[in-house]
Design a protein around this motif. Structure first.
Motif, mmCIF file in Angstrom:
data_model
loop_
_atom_site.group_PDB
_atom_site.id
_atom_site.type_symbol
_atom_site.label_atom_id
_atom_site.label_comp_id
_atom_site.label_asym_id
_atom_site.label_seq_id
_atom_site.Cartn_x
_atom_site.Cartn_y
_atom_site.Cartn_z
ATOM 1 N N PRO A 501 23.497 -4.720 -11.151
ATOM 2 C CA PRO A 501 23.031 -5.064 -9.800
ATOM 3 C C PRO A 501 21.905 -4.147 -9.335
ATOM 4 N N VAL A 502 21.212 -4.566 -8.297
ATOM 5 C CA VAL A 502 20.073 -3.833 -7.767
ATOM 6 C C VAL A 502 20.554 -2.529 -7.126
ATOM 7 N N ILE A 503 19.839 -1.447 -7.415
ATOM 8 C CA ILE A 503 20.194 -0.161 -6.817
ATOM 9 C C ILE A 503 19.486 0.005 -5.468
ATOM 10 N N ASP A 504 20.011 0.898 -4.636
ATOM 11 C CA ASP A 504 19.331 1.235 -3.393
ATOM 12 C C ASP A 504 18.018 1.941 -3.713
ATOM 13 N N GLY A 505 17.041 1.702 -2.877
ATOM 14 C CA GLY A 505 15.732 2.313 -3.073
ATOM 15 C C GLY A 505 14.650 1.364 -2.623
ATOM 16 N N CYS A 506 13.573 1.926 -2.145
ATOM 17 C CA CYS A 506 12.494 1.134 -1.560
ATOM 18 C C CYS A 506 11.326 1.093 -2.546
ATOM 19 N N HIS A 507 11.038 -0.100 -3.063
ATOM 20 C CA HIS A 507 9.919 -0.192 -4.012
ATOM 21 C C HIS A 507 8.912 -1.252 -3.573
ATOM 22 N N ASN A 508 7.775 -1.227 -4.208
ATOM 23 C CA ASN A 508 6.565 -1.874 -3.730
ATOM 24 C C ASN A 508 6.595 -3.398 -3.839
ATOM 25 N N VAL A 509 6.812 -3.926 -5.048
ATOM 26 C CA VAL A 509 6.563 -5.341 -5.310
ATOM 27 C C VAL A 509 7.404 -6.249 -4.431
ATOM 28 N N VAL A 510 8.706 -5.979 -4.330
ATOM 29 C CA VAL A 510 9.540 -6.876 -3.537
ATOM 30 C C VAL A 510 9.153 -6.794 -2.058
ATOM 31 N N ASN A 511 8.704 -5.626 -1.585
ATOM 32 C CA ASN A 511 8.265 -5.510 -0.196
ATOM 33 C C ASN A 511 6.926 -6.199 0.037
ATOM 34 N N ALA A 512 6.060 -6.185 -0.965
ATOM 35 C CA ALA A 512 4.800 -6.926 -0.836
ATOM 36 C C ALA A 512 5.080 -8.422 -0.728
ATOM 37 N N PHE A 513 5.983 -8.931 -1.575
ATOM 38 C CA PHE A 513 6.341 -10.346 -1.490
ATOM 39 C C PHE A 513 7.043 -10.663 -0.160
ATOM 40 N N TYR A 514 7.824 -9.729 0.321
ATOM 41 C CA TYR A 514 8.494 -9.907 1.614
ATOM 42 C C TYR A 514 7.453 -10.056 2.732
ATOM 43 N N TYR A 515 6.455 -9.185 2.721
ATOM 44 C CA TYR A 515 5.363 -9.277 3.687
ATOM 45 C C TYR A 515 4.636 -10.619 3.525
ATOM 46 N N GLY A 516 4.362 -10.996 2.271
ATOM 47 C CA GLY A 516 3.674 -12.265 2.013
ATOM 48 C C GLY A 516 4.463 -13.459 2.508
ATOM 49 N N ALA A 517 5.792 -13.393 2.407
ATOM 50 C CA ALA A 517 6.627 -14.488 2.895
ATOM 51 C C ALA A 517 6.539 -14.601 4.415
ATOM 52 N N MET A 518 6.546 -13.465 5.101
ATOM 53 C CA MET A 518 6.396 -13.488 6.563
ATOM 54 C C MET A 518 5.005 -13.998 6.943
#
Length: 746
Positions: A501-518
């Protein structure tokens, strides 16, 4: 979504399935599935169904509605009509409608259906749930004339083997070891004697909903090989000239029990002595055909992706002139798009991308027509617009959006594959759906559909917001896996553990896609005349604080990382997250990196550079023949360094007729040689180089901003869009556009 009807017909099924409790196979990937083993005796079930009926007079208009679980092939009076349906969840089955006016005659007629239930849990079919059967209604001159019920006859066909047979790919299909001694000859025809067949059993359904399929059935047609050779040791070697999807067919007359071995593949063996039937993509296409002693026709049921075939042990039995392929794919009008370049390399790149999209479009977009046959959400960011531009037909694009919207019944954050009973989830993929919806609207102008789907885009954002920190960034990529790129050796050393499973931590790619989705969802709201829902300036600032390294002007992979990858910089540039005073540093970095990523991320990389005005670089990257070294670290047990010649050019150098899953056959341990996610050059050349985009939704006006590279001399593109046909001609580096009649150019 699709239109619904009230059925008078009943599902009819093999008696062995009646009364079985359906298996519940839809679940979050992290949840436990139904682990009860599927009965082997019910796998790989071929059911033949017949209904004879009398028409007292000729009909003026007739049509049949039909569906099956999992799949059918329909014949009327001995003639093939069509096949389907598109796979769907049990709460959203599809059915097909066929005009039978010209197929029926006054007097006796017969409907014959070859239904198939696979019984495997995979991405290809919604099977393995014990739901099996056929449902159909025939209407003649507005009156229900025939409907499936207990008066229909059926038998189980054992010609194709049993559920003990080996499977191909990721349990994608069964090997079909066909025994023609067990074939029911002429069962599709009117005067066949079905008196020994059983009455069909009625299957009661409480949760099954049928929807008219919004897309046409696949085209099915016969093609001849470009070359057939007979070897000295009595084998046929067959070449169809390019990768295709479908089945091999031929006629043979031999001894009863004589067995032929059929091998299909995409490549010859290294010594050219035969077909490499153990494909690179983890499929083994080696099957047996047992002859009856009479004249036999090879009729394979499921489809493969292949170019070559080999027949062993039947040179005296097979009629060589009968060897052919039955090709299948979503309707692909050849005249809808025409691309002609005086540059053989550019033409070759366009052609392999086009062919992959053509053969990778079945009842849904497939990631590949071999190993998986599944529709992946992330792939559709590339495949769907490429298909729309190549065909002018937006129905499959819309259906793909609907398929993933339906997966919200399983998870409001969407599944990575839909439909299908193999449960996979990728945060990166889910977050691309709002942008896909917005792009579809720009191509189609379909405002009612945009309004219907908009709440699902909001639902995706809401799902992921549960994992956001106080500054708005996702502290981890939700409970869904984070892909970044594939295969792992294409991630440019991305410095964050992409574990399951995904570990805790803040990384770039998924947050960039999150911004792109918004960003895309705000765009949807604007198009609908609604207020924007998300305040993006503060999220952009949080993103920069977390990932932008002020000492280099580059974006790091993760909050605690010092590494800057291609991916961590391409996506921020693509979505407008790069501050204006840092753009030169990011652009220079990306240009130096070149395509040190996979073919999937190449689309976002090149789109990002196009947004920065680097169109000349984008074009020359597409046609690059520059030599470079790549380590094939994804191949088990090897760190082989491979020299490539360009990217898509390297595929051509390695013999591609459809674009590959990776830049080279050798860069991935299970490389598919037909993978539409590598078709990025099509939308990039049309939209970013030739500069053709809809200025208003539905192409009611066209924006024309050509950025013709110095090396492009002579090119013609004919494109079908929602408002008609447009033509772009490039001569001596200058471009001219002829729009559809009555359409303005801005």
């Amino acid at each position: 979504m699709s239109s619904r009807k009230i059925w008078s017909a009943h599902w009819i099924a093999d008696e062995r399935f009646v009364g079985l409790e359906p298996r519940q196979l839809l679940h979050k990937e992290s949840d436990s599935p139904d682990n009860e083993a599927h009965r082997n005796d019910l796998k790989h079930t071929h059911m033949l169904v017949r209904k004879t009926f009398d028409l007292e007079a000729s009909v003026r208009a007739a049509y049949i509605d039909i569906s099956a679980d999992d799949y059918y092939k329909l014949f009327v009076n001995g003639r093939f009509v069509g096949q389907g349906p598109a796979q769907g969840y049990h709460f959203h089955y599809y059915y097909n409608r066929y005009d039978l006016t010209e197929w029926l005659v006054e007097g006796l007629n017969v409907i014959a259906v070859h239904a198939y239930y696979q019984g495997l849990c995979n991405r290809s079919l919604n099977s393995a749930d014990y739901r099996q059967g056929v449902i159909a209604e025939l209407f003649c001159d507005g009156t229900l004339t025939v409907a499936t019920d207990a008066t229909w006859k059926y038998m189980q066909s054992l010609e194709y083997g049993t559920g003990e047979a080996a499977t191909i790919g990721y349990d994608t299909q069964f090997a079909e070891h066909i025994d023609s001694r067990l074939k029911e000859a002429n069962w599709r025809h009117l005067h066949y004697d079905d008196s020994a067949w059983k009455p069909a059993c009625v299957r009661r359904e409480s949760d099954c909903i049928l929807q008219l399929q919004s897309t046409p059935s696949v085209d099915v047609y016969r093609v001849s090989p470009t070359k057939v050779e007979t070897t000295a040791d009595g084998r046929y070697l067959i070449d169809f000239g390019r990768e295709i999807t479908g089945q091999l067919t031929m006629i043979a007359r031999g001894l009863s029990g004589q067995q032929l071995e059929i091998r299909c593949g995409e490549e010859w063996l290294e010594d050219s002595s035969g077909v490499r039937c153990e494909l690179r993509c983890n499929c083994t296409y080696r099957e047996a055909w047992t002859l009856s002693g009479g004249e036999d026709e090879l009729e394979v049921y499921d489809y493969k992706g292949f170019r070559l075939a080999e027949v062993i042990g039947g040179v005296d039995a097979v009629q060589p002139e009968s060897i052919a392929a039955i090709v299948r794919h979503y309707p692909f009008p050849e005249e809808a798009c025409r691309f002609q370049s005086d540059d053989p390399l550019l033409q070759g790149i366009w052609d392999i991308c086009r062919n992959a999209v053509k053969y990778g479009s079945q009842e849904h977009f497939v990631d590949c027509p071999t190993r998986e046959k599944g529709q992946y959400l992330g792939d559709n960011s590339i495949t769907a617009p490429a298909h729309a531009l190549l065909t002018g037909d937006l129905r499959l694009y819309r259906k793909a959006l609907e398929d993933f919207a339906l997966s919200s019944r399983i998870c409001p954050g969407f599944m990575a594959v839909a439909p299908g009973h193999l449960m996979q989830e990728y945060a990166d993929y889910s977050l691309q759906w709002p942008a896909q919806l917005l792009q579809y609207y720009r191509y189609s102008g379909d405002r009612p559909f945009l309004r219907e789907m908009a709440p699902l885009a909001v639902g995706i954002i809401n799902y992921f917001r549960r994992y956001a920190r106080a500054d708005g960034l996702l502290r981890k990529g939700s409970d869904k896996a984070n892909l970044v790129d594939w295969p792992p050796n294409a991630r440019d050393g991305y410095d964050f553990p992409l574990t399951k499973p995904v570990i805790d931590g803040c990384h770039n790619v998924v947050n960039a896609f999150y911004y792109g989705a918004m960003q895309a969802t705000n765009g949807i709201m604007r198009e609908l005349g609604e207020p924007e829902l998300y305040e993006l300036a503060s999220l952009a600032e949080s993103f920069r604080r977390a990932f932008l390294d002020p000492s280099t002007g580059l974006f790091r992979d993760a909050e605690m990382s010092g590494h800057a990858s291609l991916h961590a910089n391409a996506l921020p540039l693509c979505f407008g997250l790069v501050p204006r005073d840092q753009r030169d540093a990011v652009v220079a970095f990306l240009k130096e990196k070149k395509l040190s990523c996979g073919v999937y991320m190449a689309y976002f990389y090149l789109k990002a550079l196009a947004t920065a005005g680097e169109h000349e670089f984008v074009y020359h990257t597409i046609v690059s023949q520059e030599k470079h070294l790549v380590t094939a670290a994804d191949v088990p047990g090897t760190n082989e360094t491979i020299e490539l010649t360009g990217y898509w050019a390297n595929m051509l150098r390695e013999g591609a007729t459809t674009c590959f899953e990776a830049w080279s056959k050798r860069l991935k341990w299970n490389t598919s040689l037909c993978h539409p996610w590598a078709s990025a050059p099509i939308p990039l050349l049309v939209e970013d180089v030739l500069g053709i985009t809809p200025a208003e939704p539905g192409w009611t006006s066209i924006r024309f901003r050509p950025r013709i590279p110095r090396s492009m001399r002579d090119l013609t593109l004919v494109l079908t869009v929602a408002t008609g046909v447009l033509t772009v001609r490039v001569r001596d580096g200058k471009a001219e556009l002829q729009p559809p009649a009555g359409v303005s150019v801005v």
